[in-house]
Design a protein around this motif. Structure first.
Motif, PDB file in Angstrom:
ATOM      1  N   LEU A 132      37.116  -2.314 114.113  1.00  0.00           N
ATOM      2  CA  LEU A 132      37.288  -1.069 113.386  1.00  0.00           C
ATOM      3  C   LEU A 132      37.169   0.012 114.454  1.00  0.00           C
ATOM      4  O   LEU A 132      36.209   0.014 115.226  1.00  0.00           O
ATOM      5  N   VAL A 133      38.161   0.891 114.515  1.00  0.00           N
ATOM      6  CA  VAL A 133      38.150   1.975 115.489  1.00  0.00           C
ATOM      7  C   VAL A 133      38.214   3.286 114.718  1.00  0.00           C
ATOM      8  O   VAL A 133      39.160   3.513 113.957  1.00  0.00           O
ATOM      9  N   LEU A 134      37.197   4.109 114.901  1.00  0.00           N
ATOM     10  CA  LEU A 134      37.113   5.398 114.214  1.00  0.00           C
ATOM     11  C   LEU A 134      37.601   6.480 115.166  1.00  0.00           C
ATOM     12  O   LEU A 134      37.152   6.555 116.302  1.00  0.00           O
ATOM     13  N   THR A 135      38.542   7.295 114.678  1.00  0.00           N
ATOM     14  CA  THR A 135      39.086   8.361 115.504  1.00  0.00           C
ATOM     15  C   THR A 135      38.977   9.689 114.771  1.00  0.00           C
ATOM     16  O   THR A 135      38.572   9.739 113.613  1.00  0.00           O
ATOM     17  N   SER A 136      39.397  10.725 115.433  1.00  0.00           N
ATOM     18  CA  SER A 136      39.401  12.049 114.816  1.00  0.00           C
ATOM     19  C   SER A 136      40.350  12.112 113.623  1.00  0.00           C
ATOM     20  O   SER A 136      40.198  12.968 112.764  1.00  0.00           O
ATOM     21  N   HIS A 137      41.310  11.194 113.530  1.00  0.00           N
ATOM     22  CA  HIS A 137      42.295  11.213 112.442  1.00  0.00           C
ATOM     23  C   HIS A 137      42.041  10.194 111.348  1.00  0.00           C
ATOM     24  O   HIS A 137      42.630  10.285 110.275  1.00  0.00           O
ATOM     25  N   GLY A 138      41.222   9.205 111.612  1.00  0.00           N
ATOM     26  CA  GLY A 138      40.978   8.212 110.576  1.00  0.00           C
ATOM     27  C   GLY A 138      40.341   6.949 111.107  1.00  0.00           C
ATOM     28  O   GLY A 138      39.832   6.907 112.226  1.00  0.00           O
ATOM     29  N   LEU A 139      40.411   5.922 110.295  1.00  0.00           N
ATOM     30  CA  LEU A 139      39.796   4.643 110.588  1.00  0.00           C
ATOM     31  C   LEU A 139      40.895   3.594 110.784  1.00  0.00           C
ATOM     32  O   LEU A 139      41.709   3.376 109.883  1.00  0.00           O
ATOM     33  N   TRP A 140      40.925   3.012 111.965  1.00  0.00           N
ATOM     34  CA  TRP A 140      41.906   1.969 112.275  1.00  0.00           C
ATOM     35  C   TRP A 140      41.345   0.618 111.871  1.00  0.00           C
ATOM     36  O   TRP A 140      40.230   0.261 112.242  1.00  0.00           O
ATOM     37  N   LEU A 141      42.132  -0.118 111.106  1.00  0.00           N
ATOM     38  CA  LEU A 141      41.751  -1.455 110.660  1.00  0.00           C
ATOM     39  C   LEU A 141      42.103  -2.477 111.735  1.00  0.00           C
ATOM     40  O   LEU A 141      42.932  -2.198 112.613  1.00  0.00           O
TER      41      LEU A 141
ATOM     42  N   LYS B  89      29.966  10.669 107.722  1.00  0.00           N
ATOM     43  CA  LYS B  89      30.162  12.075 108.109  1.00  0.00           C
ATOM     44  C   LYS B  89      31.625  12.498 107.985  1.00  0.00           C
ATOM     45  O   LYS B  89      31.919  13.576 107.474  1.00  0.00           O
ATOM     46  N   ARG B  90      32.542  11.674 108.459  1.00  0.00           N
ATOM     47  CA  ARG B  90      33.966  12.036 108.446  1.00  0.00           C
ATOM     48  C   ARG B  90      34.519  12.110 107.026  1.00  0.00           C
ATOM     49  O   ARG B  90      35.289  13.008 106.705  1.00  0.00           O
ATOM     50  N   VAL B  91      34.155  11.165 106.184  1.00  0.00           N
ATOM     51  CA  VAL B  91      34.668  11.165 104.816  1.00  0.00           C
ATOM     52  C   VAL B  91      34.122  12.374 104.059  1.00  0.00           C
ATOM     53  O   VAL B  91      34.879  13.112 103.426  1.00  0.00           O
ATOM     54  N   THR B  92      32.826  12.614 104.140  1.00  0.00           N
ATOM     55  CA  THR B  92      32.256  13.733 103.392  1.00  0.00           C
ATOM     56  C   THR B  92      32.699  15.085 103.950  1.00  0.00           C
ATOM     57  O   THR B  92      32.895  16.030 103.187  1.00  0.00           O
ATOM     58  N   SER B  93      32.908  15.188 105.262  1.00  0.00           N
ATOM     59  CA  SER B  93      33.331  16.477 105.823  1.00  0.00           C
ATOM     60  C   SER B  93      34.793  16.797 105.508  1.00  0.00           C
ATOM     61  O   SER B  93      35.201  17.958 105.612  1.00  0.00           O
ATOM     62  N   SER B  94      35.579  15.816 105.095  1.00  0.00           N
ATOM     63  CA  SER B  94      36.971  16.091 104.723  1.00  0.00           C
ATOM     64  C   SER B  94      37.052  16.764 103.348  1.00  0.00           C
ATOM     65  O   SER B  94      38.054  17.384 103.012  1.00  0.00           O
ATOM     66  N   ILE B  95      35.976  16.670 102.551  1.00  0.00           N
ATOM     67  CA  ILE B  95      35.953  17.240 101.195  1.00  0.00           C
ATOM     68  C   ILE B  95      35.552  18.713 101.270  1.00  0.00           C
ATOM     69  O   ILE B  95      34.500  19.060 101.792  1.00  0.00           O
ATOM     70  N   ARG B  96      36.416  19.570 100.717  1.00  0.00           N
ATOM     71  CA  ARG B  96      36.136  21.016 100.719  1.00  0.00           C
ATOM     72  C   ARG B  96      35.663  21.504  99.350  1.00  0.00           C
ATOM     73  O   ARG B  96      34.902  22.442  99.249  1.00  0.00           O
ATOM     74  N   PHE B  97      36.174  20.889  98.280  1.00  0.00           N
ATOM     75  CA  PHE B  97      35.848  21.324  96.922  1.00  0.00           C
ATOM     76  C   PHE B  97      36.099  20.168  95.974  1.00  0.00           C
ATOM     77  O   PHE B  97      37.056  19.407  96.163  1.00  0.00           O
TER      78      PHE B  97
END
Length: 174
Positions: free
Chosen positions: A42-51, A111-119
């Protein structure tokens, strides 16, 4: 992949694991990675999660991620466009990834999933309800409105409300 993998590390990113099956965008940087028991990473990047198979899930497409029992369990959302910047979400079956040594992967995913949520807003509809969630999408300006209906909610009512909201959002920008 860069000819000089050390540059990514010097510029604040981690190195890609040996044998990584994907291809990063030019501005995408590696945040963390972990070996999956049974093969791949699993590779986590600034754009998403690589499977492990080399396919990226954008952070805005991760419906749910949980850590427990030495494994990361992910629910990916499939998007159905209603209008520009408005999508209906349908969850795919959960996938479980046991990790040999998780390191910062579980915390980084959270952190990445929750920070993508604005409202987020919940609305009752015939037969149930739906969540309306505005999320940022890495590498793209503006917000995406995602609508996730509860099981049993009238699909026609969800689509009708989604179309109305899309029309109102379009009118705001004009």
């Amino acid at each position: 992949m860069s000819r000089w993998p050390g540059w990514r590390q010097l510029l604040g990113g981690e190195r890609l694991p040996e044998g990584f099956a994907g291809r990063l965008d030019a501005e995408e940087r590696v945040l963390a990675s972990a070996e999956v028991v049974g093969g791949g990473y699993l590779v986590l990047t600034s754009h998403g999660l690589w499977l492990p198979e080399g396919r990226r899930i954008g952070w805005h497409q991760v419906s749910k991620a949980t850590w427990g029992g030495g494994a990361l369990t992910l629910v990916e959302a499939e998007e159905e466009a209603v209008a520009e910047d408005v999508v209906l979400l349908h969850d795919l079956p959960a996938r479980r990834f046991p990790l040999a040594s998780p390191g910062p992967v579980p915390e980084t995913v959270h952190k990445r999933v929750t920070s993508s949520i604005r409202f987020r807003h919940r609305r009752q509809l015939p037969g149930g309800g739906a969540w309306f969630v505005q999320r940022g999408v890495a590498g793209r300006d503006g917000l995406l409105l995602q609508i996730r209906a509860d099981p049993g909610t009238d699909p026609a009512a969800v689509r009708r409300v989604a179309t109305q909201v899309a029309g109102k959002l379009k009118g705001v920008g004009e």
